[in-house]
Design an enzyme around this catalytic site. Structure first.
Site, PDB file in Angstrom:
ATOM      1  N   ARG A  44       0.754  -1.226   0.058  1.00  0.00           N
ATOM      2  CA  ARG A  44       0.047  -0.125  -0.101  1.00  0.00           C
ATOM      3  C   ARG A  44       1.074   1.285  -0.102  1.00  0.00           C
ATOM      4  O   ARG A  44       1.494   1.211   0.900  1.00  0.00           O
ATOM      5  CB  ARG A  44      -1.029   0.018   1.157  1.00  0.00           C
ATOM      6  CG  ARG A  44      -0.359   0.468   2.252  1.00  0.00           C
ATOM      7  CD  ARG A  44      -1.420   0.578   3.684  1.00  0.00           C
ATOM      8  NE  ARG A  44      -1.020   0.177   4.909  1.00  0.00           N
ATOM      9  CZ  ARG A  44      -0.072   0.634   5.713  1.00  0.00           C
ATOM     10  NH1 ARG A  44       0.291   1.747   5.311  1.00  0.00           N
ATOM     11  NH2 ARG A  44       0.201  -0.137   6.604  1.00  0.00           N
ATOM     12  N   HIS A  75      -2.198   3.543   6.343  1.00  0.00           N
ATOM     13  CA  HIS A  75      -2.962   2.418   6.829  1.00  0.00           C
ATOM     14  C   HIS A  75      -4.267   2.955   6.821  1.00  0.00           C
ATOM     15  O   HIS A  75      -5.312   2.204   5.997  1.00  0.00           O
ATOM     16  CB  HIS A  75      -2.684   2.011   8.384  1.00  0.00           C
ATOM     17  CG  HIS A  75      -3.676   1.286   8.826  1.00  0.00           C
ATOM     18  ND1 HIS A  75      -4.117   0.065   8.529  1.00  0.00           N
ATOM     19  CD2 HIS A  75      -4.525   1.603  10.093  1.00  0.00           C
ATOM     20  CE1 HIS A  75      -5.274  -0.307   9.054  1.00  0.00           C
ATOM     21  NE2 HIS A  75      -5.352   0.516  10.118  1.00  0.00           N
ATOM     22  N   TYR A 128       7.704   3.801   9.984  1.00  0.00           N
ATOM     23  CA  TYR A 128       8.026   2.795   9.872  1.00  0.00           C
ATOM     24  C   TYR A 128       8.447   2.087   8.596  1.00  0.00           C
ATOM     25  O   TYR A 128       8.882   0.917   8.373  1.00  0.00           O
ATOM     26  CB  TYR A 128       6.800   1.794  10.443  1.00  0.00           C
ATOM     27  CG  TYR A 128       5.559   2.101   9.714  1.00  0.00           C
ATOM     28  CD1 TYR A 128       5.221   1.345   8.548  1.00  0.00           C
ATOM     29  CD2 TYR A 128       4.639   2.818  10.363  1.00  0.00           C
ATOM     30  CE1 TYR A 128       3.996   1.516   7.970  1.00  0.00           C
ATOM     31  CE2 TYR A 128       3.436   3.125   9.718  1.00  0.00           C
ATOM     32  CZ  TYR A 128       3.150   2.460   8.451  1.00  0.00           C
ATOM     33  OH  TYR A 128       2.008   2.690   7.837  1.00  0.00           O
TER      34      TYR A 128
END
Lengths: 325, 360
Positions: free
Chosen positions: B259, B263, B273
């Site tokens: 993706r 999120h 991250y």
């Protein structure tokens, strides 16, 4: 009419609905050839075949999900959770999923699932088998929670639950399974969900109870009668939704109330009933409404069980408190 | 000595048809799709990329509710959906709104779902699907039930469900596959392995080298597919579907994807991250870029055609937002009415109370 124990009445209700509606499916752990650990489904697989009555793998969340999925295909699932202490494994499927089926589909789908499960103390089961967890279920909008106290009601309530188009948690107190027999009609009949029953009429005090505590309340009422106290016993039969009208009517008649539950005291059904009574009938009360409940500990399996469980003596004691207030 | 799991993982080679340059690397696996069908796949991917961009913009303007970005996952989402028939039943996760749209959920309803409006959860007649699942994995156990129901009804259809790499750690993931396997029912379990469950990398989810191999323990078919290759995803799903309706049981498909966005739009910051290098590495595998190259080489796709799709998408999205805006807001009384078939007395009382409040 036949004389039946509660477990026989439950089997009879399942047989009646399996016959009545080909969309009814009965499944769970060991419910097939074995007939369930309490024999509630005894003989049903032989009679209706493995397609209608079947064993599942041993996973409660899977059983809950299976029921939801089957209901999308027009089935009316009647799964068994082997003991209600195992409900934590299937909490999401129940409260997070099937209870929200109407909401989550904008009322275009529904989950006509009836989850049957044994619960209740006094039969020396291991840990996590006897707990009274009905309060967890009653807190969830979208569910109905039904707890019969006798064979006649068990059959009629289970038939009504299976025919209901919303999910029903049908809890069967293990101590009542074989403790006594009732006249149970062989034909199909319904006992309306959400309707309490005045089991015993009286004028001085109302005892409100459900499940095995109905028997304890009746026993207490019989003892109280010897002392000249006339106790009315209301058997809730359905704890969600509550039959508030029947409760309030009895309270207005007697003016004194003791609410009895086998579950721990904190945040239980009894608390909800006390709240409803004081909101709707406070001016009819002659004394505070008292509760009989178990202590707020984990269930005392095997050791100390007899003291932990509320009994008729505890009820008599509380009745004397409200009478002498 | 190799661990058993390593030996098993080696048997799951990534299935690919088109490489990053849009070149066919697996000629014999090429599906029999007409030029129009190939163009339709591209159209859907372009449209969905635009929908994602517009949804993110609308969300930033405060005009949308909950939104989980989809860019990067178009091949996994749309290639698998394209292999379905109308009778098939989709149990999506919250990022899987595009599959619902191409299965028949009107665009304005997708926006209403995002805004938490119950009308967004109402599938039109003939669209077999549940609304997107929020609880990770819950749709997997439900899929086992839908598939068993189809089998009992003798339907020639399948139940297909989606989760991510994080979802494979849930108990429900295994329970769902195991039930479907034990009942030999027509289910397809798709894992869109987009490498991160919010921030947790897939290496921290499991000791298994592939997620596809988790099918082995359930005794069902498993395949790992290049999830940036729309043809590979299509073929893998099509074959899984054929096996399922032929009574050969369920399949787990792991689609390797990524993706690009956060999120969800609720404050996730992927730079915390993920490295830019990793982002760049995956963007080179982009599903639209490679399929565009493939179609252009075939001479059936042009910039003009793509621009037409983009303009049409923008126009339709604009109209759908308008339609969503014009839908009367959800009320508490709507919620009350959607709890039971017949209102119990306590909810009847609350219905009256909120009707009075809402009429003020």
């Amino acid at each position: 009419m036949a004389q039946m124990t509660m477990i026989q009445a439950i089997t009879d209700a399942l047989r009646t609905e399996l016959k009545n509606d080909e969309n009814v499916l009965v499944f769970g752990e060991d419910v097939g050839q074995n007939g369930g650990v309490f024999r509630a489904t005894e003989g049903l697989q032989d009679e209706f075949g493995e397609d209608r009555v079947f064993d599942t793998p041993l996973a409660e969340s899977g059983i809950g999900g299976l029921a939801i999925g089957l209901s999308t295909q027009g089935f009316r699932p009647v799964p068994e959770i082997q003991f209600f202490g195992f409900v934590y494994e299937v909490m999401d499927s129940i409260s997070g999923q099937m209870a929200r089926m109407r909401y989550r589909s904008g009322n275009t789908m529904h989950a006509p699932v009836t989850i049957r499960s044994p619960f209740g103390g006094g039969v020396h089961t291991p840990e996590m088998h006897a707990d009274s967890l009905e309060g967890l279920m009653a807190q969830q909008p979208g569910l109905k929670v039904v707890i019969p106290s006798n064979p006649y009601d068990a059959k009629g309530l289970l038939i009504s639950s299976i025919r209901d188009n919303d999910p029903v948690i049908f809890l069967e107190h293990m101590k009542l399974y074989r403790s006594f027999r009732d006249e149970v009609p062989e034909e199909a009949y319904e006992v309306e969900l959400g309707k309490a029953k005045v089991t015993r009429e009286g004028n001085d005090v109302t005892l409100i109870a459900y499940g095995a505590m109905v028997q304890a309340s009746v026993k207490a009422a019989e003892e109280l009668e010897k002392d000249g106290v006339s106790a009315e016993v209301v058997d809730l039969r359905t704890i969600s939704p509550l039959d508030i009208d029947t409760i309030v009517e009895s309270v207005k008649k007697t003016g004194r109330v003791v609410v009895v539950q086998e579950a721990q005291r904190q945040a239980g059904i009894a608390s909800q009933i006390v709240a409803e009574i004081q909101e709707r009938a406070i001016l009819h009360l002659e004394a505070p409404v008292l509760r009989v409940a178990a202590p707020d500990t984990v269930y005392a399996f095997t050791q100390a069980e007899e003291v932990w469980l509320p009994n008729h003596n505890d009820i008599v004691e509380k009745v004397n408190d409200v009478i002498n207030f | 000595m190799k661990r058993t799991a390593e030996k098993i993982a080696e048997q799951f080679e990534t299935f690919q048809i088109l490489d990053e340059e849009g070149k066919i690397v697996n000629e014999e696996a090429m599906p029999e799709l007409s030029d129009d069908e190939l163009k339709e796949l591209m159209t859907r991917m372009v449209y969905t990329r635009i929908l994602d961009q517009r949804s993110i913009a609308l969300n930033r303007q405060g005009r949308l509710g909950f939104y989980a970005p989809t860019a990067g996952q178009e091949a996994s989402q749309l290639g698998s959906q394209y292999a379905l028939e109308q009778d098939d039943f989709i149990l999506p996760g919250y990022r899987d709104v595009p599959q619902l749209i191409w299965h028949g959920l009107p665009l304005h309803k997708a926006f209403l779902f995002s805004r938490g409006h119950y009308i967004g959860n109402q599938m039109p007649e003939g669209v077999n699907a549940l609304s997107p699942q929020i609880i990770i994995g819950a749709q997997y156990v439900q899929t086992a039930g839908v598939a068993l129901g189809m089998k009992k009804r003798n339907k020639k259809s399948v139940a297909i469900t989606y989760t991510g790499d994080g979802g494979t750690s849930q108990g429900d993931f295994y329970e769902g596959m195991n039930f479907a396997g034990a009942f030999n029912s027509p289910a397809i379990f798709v894992v869109q392995n987009n490498q991160f469950a919010i921030s947790t990398p897939v290496e921290k989810q499991t000791a298994a080298d592939t997620l596809a191999q988790k099918a082995v323990a359930a005794g069902i078919e498993g395949i790992q597919v290049d999830g940036m290759d729309v043809l590979a995803v299509y073929v893998a799903t099509k074959e899984a579907r054929e096996r399922a309706v032929n009574g050969e049981g369920p399949t787990l498909i792991e689609a390797l994807t990524y993706r690009y966005g956060p999120h969800t739009m609720a404050g996730d910051d992927p730079t915390r991250y993920r490295s830019e290098d990793l982002d760049n590495e995956w963007e080179k595998r982009d599903p639209l870029v490679r399929f565009r190259k493939f179609l252009e080489k075939k001479g059936i796709w042009s910039e003009n055609q793509e621009n037409e799709v983009i303009e049409r998408a923008k126009e339709e999205i604009k109209n759908a937002v308008k339609e969503a805006d014009n839908t009367p807001k959800q009320k508490v009384t709507d919620l009350i009415g959607n709890m039971y078939e017949t209102l119990p007395s306590h909810l009847e009382e609350q219905m009256e109370e909120y009707k009075a409040k809402e009429s003020k």
